[in-house]
Enzyme design. Sequence first.
Site, PDB file in Angstrom:
ATOM      1  N   GLY A  11       0.779  -1.336  -0.013  1.00 17.07           N
ATOM      2  CA  GLY A  11       0.107   0.040  -0.113  1.00 17.07           C
ATOM      3  C   GLY A  11       0.792   1.329   0.037  1.00 17.07           C
ATOM      4  N   VAL A  24      17.823   8.139  -3.294  1.00 22.40           N
ATOM      5  CA  VAL A  24      18.355   8.625  -4.564  1.00 22.40           C
ATOM      6  C   VAL A  24      19.534   9.622  -4.486  1.00 22.40           C
ATOM      7  CG1 VAL A  24      18.057   9.637  -7.019  1.00 22.40           C
ATOM      8  CG2 VAL A  24      16.591   7.911  -5.863  1.00 22.40           C
ATOM      9  N   ARG A  72       0.588  -4.944  -5.193  1.00 26.37           N
ATOM     10  CA  ARG A  72       0.722  -5.970  -4.209  1.00 26.37           C
ATOM     11  C   ARG A  72       0.870  -7.283  -5.074  1.00 26.37           C
ATOM     12  NH1 ARG A  72      -0.708  -4.055   0.685  1.00 26.37           N
ATOM     13  NH2 ARG A  72      -2.489  -2.460   0.869  1.00 26.37           N
ATOM     14  N   ASP A 103       4.802  -4.758   5.917  1.00 25.03           N
ATOM     15  CA  ASP A 103       5.088  -6.318   6.367  1.00 25.03           C
ATOM     16  C   ASP A 103       5.400  -7.267   4.926  1.00 25.03           C
ATOM     17  OD1 ASP A 103       2.531  -6.171   6.046  1.00 25.03           O
ATOM     18  OD2 ASP A 103       2.001  -7.323   8.076  1.00 25.03           O
ATOM     19  N   THR A 126       4.206   2.374   5.530  1.00 26.16           N
ATOM     20  CA  THR A 126       2.843   1.901   5.825  1.00 26.16           C
ATOM     21  C   THR A 126       2.522   2.839   6.772  1.00 26.16           C
ATOM     22  OG1 THR A 126       1.402   0.226   6.722  1.00 26.16           O
ATOM     23  CG2 THR A 126       3.719   0.160   7.656  1.00 26.16           C
ATOM     24  N   ASP A 128       0.002   1.942   8.714  1.00 25.96           N
ATOM     25  CA  ASP A 128      -0.609   1.038  10.072  1.00 25.96           C
ATOM     26  C   ASP A 128       0.456   1.010  10.998  1.00 25.96           C
ATOM     27  OD1 ASP A 128      -2.461   0.080   8.033  1.00 25.96           O
ATOM     28  OD2 ASP A 128      -1.488  -1.617   7.534  1.00 25.96           O
ATOM     29  N   ASP A 130       2.615  -0.966  12.002  1.00 28.04           N
ATOM     30  CA  ASP A 130       2.392  -2.370  12.637  1.00 28.04           C
ATOM     31  C   ASP A 130       3.732  -3.126  12.391  1.00 28.04           C
ATOM     32  OD1 ASP A 130       2.519  -2.521   9.808  1.00 28.04           O
ATOM     33  OD2 ASP A 130       0.656  -3.857   9.809  1.00 28.04           O
ATOM     34  N   ARG A 163     -25.814  13.613  17.386  1.00 28.47           N
ATOM     35  CA  ARG A 163     -25.777  12.156  16.797  1.00 28.47           C
ATOM     36  C   ARG A 163     -24.632  11.318  17.553  1.00 28.47           C
ATOM     37  NH1 ARG A 163     -26.849  13.254  10.336  1.00 28.47           N
ATOM     38  NH2 ARG A 163     -29.215  13.298  10.783  1.00 28.47           N
ATOM     39  N   ARG A 172      -5.519  -2.317   9.208  1.00 29.01           N
ATOM     40  CA  ARG A 172      -5.455  -3.675   8.944  1.00 29.01           C
ATOM     41  C   ARG A 172      -5.730  -4.626  10.350  1.00 29.01           C
ATOM     42  NH1 ARG A 172      -3.894  -6.451   4.477  1.00 29.01           N
ATOM     43  NH2 ARG A 172      -2.823  -4.829   3.417  1.00 29.01           N
ATOM     44  N   GLN A 254      -7.192   8.064   3.887  1.00 28.89           N
ATOM     45  CA  GLN A 254      -6.212   7.924   5.075  1.00 28.89           C
ATOM     46  C   GLN A 254      -4.825   7.842   4.482  1.00 28.89           C
ATOM     47  OE1 GLN A 254      -8.215   5.535   8.521  1.00 28.89           O
ATOM     48  NE2 GLN A 254      -9.457   4.966   6.554  1.00 28.89           N
TER      49      GLN A 254
END
Length: 322
Positions: A11, A24, A72, A103, A126, A128, A130, A163, A172, A254
């Site tokens: 991603g 670079v 991917r 990962d 990433t 995430d 993670d 509300r 993930r 996001q």
Amino acid sequence: MKKIAVFTSGGDSPGMNACLRAVVRTAVHHNIEVYGIRFGYEGMIDGDLVRMNAKSVANIIHRGGTILKTARSKRFLTLEGRTLAKATLEKNGIEGVVAIGGDGTFRGAVEFSKICAVPFVGCPGTIDNDLLGTDITIGYDTALNTVVEAVDKIRDTAESHSRVFVVEVMGRDSGLLALYGGIGVGAEGILIPESSQDLGNLVERLRQSRSDKHSKIILVAEGDETGGAMNVGQLIGEHFPDLDVRISVLGHIQRGGAPSCMERVNASRMGHAAVEALMQGRKQEMIGIKNNQVSFTPFEKAVKEHIVPDAGLLRMMEVLAH
Ligand code: F6P
């Protein structure tokens, strides 16, 4: 080391371009020829390489996405695909590779090392956050800011209409985006996969919530065991038929947008360190930043475990949300 390659994979995340620029420009500084592999492992299989120089990464530090494109790759999961990728690196005389990804990218690098001796060094890209071995991954800070900006807007409607909004965020199977984003927006509830007893607790807290509170925001990590915002919204509706509940799934907004300043700085540090690591003979390691210092973690270890969020943060959120 005379010739290296760099690619982005998995991603996309804001800051990948800043990292690429650093790779670079550092290579150029050390008189190392540098090639960009387009579309991640797919491009490695297909031989999609472009020569890069200082100019090819001009004016990208502030841009989201990745100018090298990403993918991917299903083909890289096969031995046939990895064998073709090895042939590409050998044919082009590549002596070291910088992999910018998450990962899946590093798991791929571990598998690849069983058939290919070319050293790989990774930069964690990433949203995430993670990966073990770094306090922050490239993209996480910007994604958090995007979550906060979006939910602040949702709060306006929530407050005006009295509300409850259940907002689903990415990550993930990690709850860090939801946890930190939730604290940042002053959420009334946060549901994350790392804490399994939180739904009953949330219902109870909504029951006891201050009667003069108009809006309530519940952040749900997409990987939470409740199954996501739709299920949580339905459940809240069943428990509280009088509440006006709405669902919002933030989705891929996001992942996009201009990287924050911290992102640019961290990504630059990691890209710079990756090239110097290759020059020092390091391999199969992920660069990270821990306690504001560049760190190195073997790929196997980096992908094995998640950062476990501090349980005290959820307790703090409950106190502050009253
Ligand atoms: O890993 C980044 C991430 O955005 C996750 O948070 C999410 O689960 C996944 O990628 C979505 O992937 P895709 O864009 O391939 O649907």
